[in-house]
Scaffold this motif. Structure first.
Motif, PDB file in Angstrom:
ATOM      1  N   MET A   1       0.826  -1.210   0.000  1.00 20.57           N
ATOM      2  CA  MET A   1       0.000   0.000   0.000  1.00 20.57           C
ATOM      3  C   MET A   1       0.858   1.256   0.000  1.00 20.57           C
ATOM      4  O   MET A   1       0.589   2.218  -0.725  1.00 20.57           O
ATOM      5  N   LEU A   2       1.909   1.261   0.803  1.00 21.04           N
ATOM      6  CA  LEU A   2       2.776   2.445   0.848  1.00 21.04           C
ATOM      7  C   LEU A   2       3.529   2.639  -0.470  1.00 21.04           C
ATOM      8  O   LEU A   2       3.732   3.772  -0.913  1.00 21.04           O
TER       9      LEU A   2
ATOM     10  N   LEU B   1      -2.474   4.842   9.874  1.00 18.46           N
ATOM     11  CA  LEU B   1      -1.492   3.846   9.396  1.00 18.46           C
ATOM     12  C   LEU B   1      -0.854   3.103  10.573  1.00 18.46           C
ATOM     13  O   LEU B   1      -0.800   1.868  10.587  1.00 18.46           O
ATOM     14  N   LEU B   2      -0.374   3.844  11.540  1.00 17.30           N
ATOM     15  CA  LEU B   2       0.275   3.228  12.704  1.00 17.30           C
ATOM     16  C   LEU B   2      -0.712   2.387  13.509  1.00 17.30           C
ATOM     17  O   LEU B   2      -0.371   1.291  13.982  1.00 17.30           O
TER      18      LEU B   2
ATOM     19  N   LEU C   1       7.155  12.692   3.027  1.00 13.46           N
ATOM     20  CA  LEU C   1       6.487  11.484   3.551  1.00 13.46           C
ATOM     21  C   LEU C   1       7.324  10.869   4.675  1.00 13.46           C
ATOM     22  O   LEU C   1       7.927   9.811   4.522  1.00 13.46           O
TER      23      LEU C   1
ATOM     24  N   LEU D   1      -4.805   0.032   7.883  1.00 15.10           N
ATOM     25  CA  LEU D   1      -3.490   0.560   7.489  1.00 15.10           C
ATOM     26  C   LEU D   1      -3.441   0.929   6.005  1.00 15.10           C
ATOM     27  O   LEU D   1      -2.707   1.838   5.603  1.00 15.10           O
ATOM     28  N   SER D   2      -4.240   0.240   5.215  1.00 12.30           N
ATOM     29  CA  SER D   2      -4.302   0.568   3.775  1.00 12.30           C
ATOM     30  C   SER D   2      -4.885   1.960   3.586  1.00 12.30           C
ATOM     31  O   SER D   2      -4.361   2.776   2.825  1.00 12.30           O
TER      32      SER D   2
ATOM     33  N   SER E   1      -2.083   9.362   4.215  1.00 11.34           N
ATOM     34  CA  SER E   1      -0.844  10.057   4.586  1.00 11.34           C
ATOM     35  C   SER E   1       0.001  10.420   3.373  1.00 11.34           C
ATOM     36  O   SER E   1       0.676  11.457   3.372  1.00 11.34           O
ATOM     37  N   CYS E   2      -0.037   9.577   2.331  1.00 12.13           N
ATOM     38  CA  CYS E   2       0.810   9.837   1.161  1.00 12.13           C
ATOM     39  C   CYS E   2       0.181  10.815   0.188  1.00 12.13           C
ATOM     40  O   CYS E   2       0.895  11.590  -0.474  1.00 12.13           O
ATOM     41  N   LEU E   3      -1.130  10.793   0.081  1.00  9.97           N
ATOM     42  CA  LEU E   3      -1.793  11.621  -0.929  1.00  9.97           C
ATOM     43  C   LEU E   3      -2.499  12.837  -0.329  1.00  9.97           C
ATOM     44  O   LEU E   3      -2.849  13.769  -1.057  1.00  9.97           O
TER      45      LEU E   3
ATOM     46  N   ILE F   1      -5.431  -4.671   8.456  1.00  9.91           N
ATOM     47  CA  ILE F   1      -4.880  -4.458   7.115  1.00  9.91           C
ATOM     48  C   ILE F   1      -5.687  -3.405   6.366  1.00  9.91           C
ATOM     49  O   ILE F   1      -5.134  -2.542   5.671  1.00  9.91           O
TER      50      ILE F   1
ATOM     51  N   SER G   1      -2.431   4.534   4.681  1.00  9.98           N
ATOM     52  CA  SER G   1      -1.323   4.712   3.734  1.00  9.98           C
ATOM     53  C   SER G   1      -1.663   5.763   2.697  1.00  9.98           C
ATOM     54  O   SER G   1      -0.871   6.669   2.409  1.00  9.98           O
ATOM     55  N   PHE G   2      -2.848   5.618   2.115  1.00 13.04           N
ATOM     56  CA  PHE G   2      -3.221   6.561   1.057  1.00 13.04           C
ATOM     57  C   PHE G   2      -3.533   7.942   1.613  1.00 13.04           C
ATOM     58  O   PHE G   2      -3.238   8.964   0.973  1.00 13.04           O
TER      59      PHE G   2
ATOM     60  N   ASP H   1      -1.288   9.354   9.009  1.00 13.89           N
ATOM     61  CA  ASP H   1      -0.148   8.778   9.719  1.00 13.89           C
ATOM     62  C   ASP H   1      -0.619   7.992  10.939  1.00 13.89           C
ATOM     63  O   ASP H   1      -0.157   6.864  11.202  1.00 13.89           O
TER      64      ASP H   1
END
Lengths: 431, 55
Positions: free
Chosen positions: A163-164, B35-36, A265, B13-14, B20-22, B10, B17-18, B32
């Protein structure tokens, strides 16, 4: 606590597909592959690079499947398998080399993680050293416990990493001007297709032909074995190198640490790097422990692994994470390891007719098989001498051919006379 | 219950993930944390349940 380091894994101790594959895929999912992808993207077009990734990983899948089937059928570790071709003492030579290389990977990756922490927190060289030492010690903890604990790490880490990686790639493309801009990127054309395939092979030829046996000896069926190998290499390794290439093309950098921080990030970077380095390094250390257990049978696996962790902590202070050292090791492995694999594969599939005797703890082997060592060196010589095709393939095929030829010609038995009734399987006995 | 924790973690966290990144700003920060949290929940679950763990 035994993980069957000196005997075959019994049938009732075998594990299911996801438990084995989670460890193997976690092992394959590695920062270095992403760095290799980013580095290769700087030297060629993305289209050529993706073909190189596919061809290289297809070859790796075939090799790892063949080796894994041996491990599944026998239940033996890689170090134990080597006894049938190299002898009881001779097998220690590839085992020690194997452990040395695994240690090298362990140190590189642990030091890289410590470096990441130092870069982000702007630590002084002294505290960077402490961070690298701490990485070496903590990354080995799960490996000390064995396969079950490593499965937990793998099952959590793999979806996290996937996913990351997807999210990171999407962000990099978005910031890099969109997919059209990234697809139009072309490196400086300093690397050709064959060299790129060789580098892809180099990323995993070592693990695909040696370490994979230490995990797949726990498998319940050959179908699981092949599916697991394909999942790890053809799918996941291709994915991870490809993501590294895309992110590298979007950012025009090879240093993944700087790329992730440059994108802002921070938490995802730490989670991604922790999960992928931890899973791979746990597996590295686990494999080293198994291998050196056969070299030093009077020392427990745990004691050996603790010693390795301490040694790695010292070696990490030399900062091996710099890209020059990584690529030099990859290129070197692509020639040194494949001949060893070729010898083991031809020994099992051809000379022993796909069946090694069971209960290796009761078998008595010849001390050294000089022909195996000769064939190994000859395989390296073939790779250096022939500048055609792929050096790894040339080395593997050359060593296998020479080994089979000599063993058939000399009729050498690797089992001693008290195990003669078991030696009947070995084809060198035939007139 | 542990299977639910493992697989649910899962999913969490998926999503994190998106996010925090996007995402940007508060959304990224929340991502964040998610995710943790997802990593912690799934680790807890997998410690007691693993797929095809039955012989």
């Amino acid at each position: 606590m035994s993980d069957y380091e000196r005997t075959a894994v019994p049938r009732d101790a075998r594990r299911g597909f996801w438990q084995i594959t989670s460890v193997w895929v976690g092992y394959v999912f590695i920062l270095v592959s992403m760095m290799a992808g980013a580095g290769m993207a700087a030297g060629m077009s993305l289209e050529t690079l993706f073909w190189a990734i596919l061809v290289g990983n297809l070859f790796l899948t075939v090799v790892s499947s063949l080796m894994s089937i041996i491990a599944y059928k026998t239940g033996y570790t890689f170090a134990l398998i080597c006894r049938f071709s190299f002898g009881s003492l001779g097998a220690k030579i590839p085992a020690i080399m194997y452990a040395f290389i695994q240690l090298g990977w362990y140190v590189i990756q642990a030091a890289l993680f410590g470096h990441l922490i130092a870069v982000y927190f702007e630590l002084s060289p002294f505290f960077e050293a402490l961070a690298m030492i701490a990485s070496c010690l903590f990354m080995g903890l799960f490996a000390l416990k064995g396969m079950r604990w490593m499965s937990v790490v793998g099952l959590v880490s793999i979806p996290t990493m996937i996913m990351l990686c997807l999210a990171t790639a999407m962000r990099a493309v978005q910031d890099g001007g969109g997919w059209a801009a990234v697809a139009a990127f072309s490196g400086e054309e300093t690397m050709d297709f064959m060299t790129a395939v060789g580098l892809v092979l180099g990323t995993w030829i070592f693990g695909a032909s040696t370490t994979v046996a230490d995990f797949n000896r726990f498998a319940r069926s050959s179908k699981h074995v092949v599916a697991g190998c394909a999942t790890g290499l053809l799918i996941v390794n291709s994915f991870i190198i490809g993501v590294g290439a895309i992110v590298g093309a979007a950012s025009q950098q090879w240093d993944l640490v700087e790329i992730l921080f440059g994108l802002g990030l921070v938490i995802p970077a730490f989670v991604l790097l922790t999960t992928n380095l931890w899973t791979t390094n746990s597996a590295n250390l686990y494999s080293v422990g198994l291998t050196l257990s056969s070299v030093f049978p009077k020392t427990s696996r745990q004691t050996i692994m603790i010693g390795i962790m301490i040694l790695a902590s010292v070696l990490s202070l030399f900062k091996p994470y710099e890209i020059g050292a990584v690529f030099a090791m990859l290129k070197g492995l692509s020639i040194i390891v494949p001949p060893l694999t070729g010898i083991v594969l031809i020994d099992f599939y051809f000379l022993w007719n796909r069946q090694y005797p069971g209960h290796i703890e009761n078998l008595s082997f010849k001390t050294v098989n000089p022909y195996a060592i000769l064939a190994w060196l000859a395989g390296i010589g073939v790779a250096i001498s022939f500048d055609i095709g792929f050096a790894s393939l040339n080395a593997m095929a050359g060593a296998a051919f020479i080994y089979a030829l000599i063993m058939k010609a000399t009729h050498l038995q690797m089992l001693n006379t008290d195990n003669e009734h078991l030696a009947g399987h070995q084809k060198t006995q035939e007139a | 219950m542990y299977k639910l924790l493992a697989l649910g973690g899962i999913v969490v966290l998926s999503v994190g993930s998106f996010m925090s990144c996007l995402g940007a700003g508060a959304l990224a920060t929340a991502g964040d944390a998610v995710l943790l949290l997802g990593c912690g929940i799934s680790t807890w679950g997998f410690c007691y349940w693993q797929p095809d763990s039955q012989a």
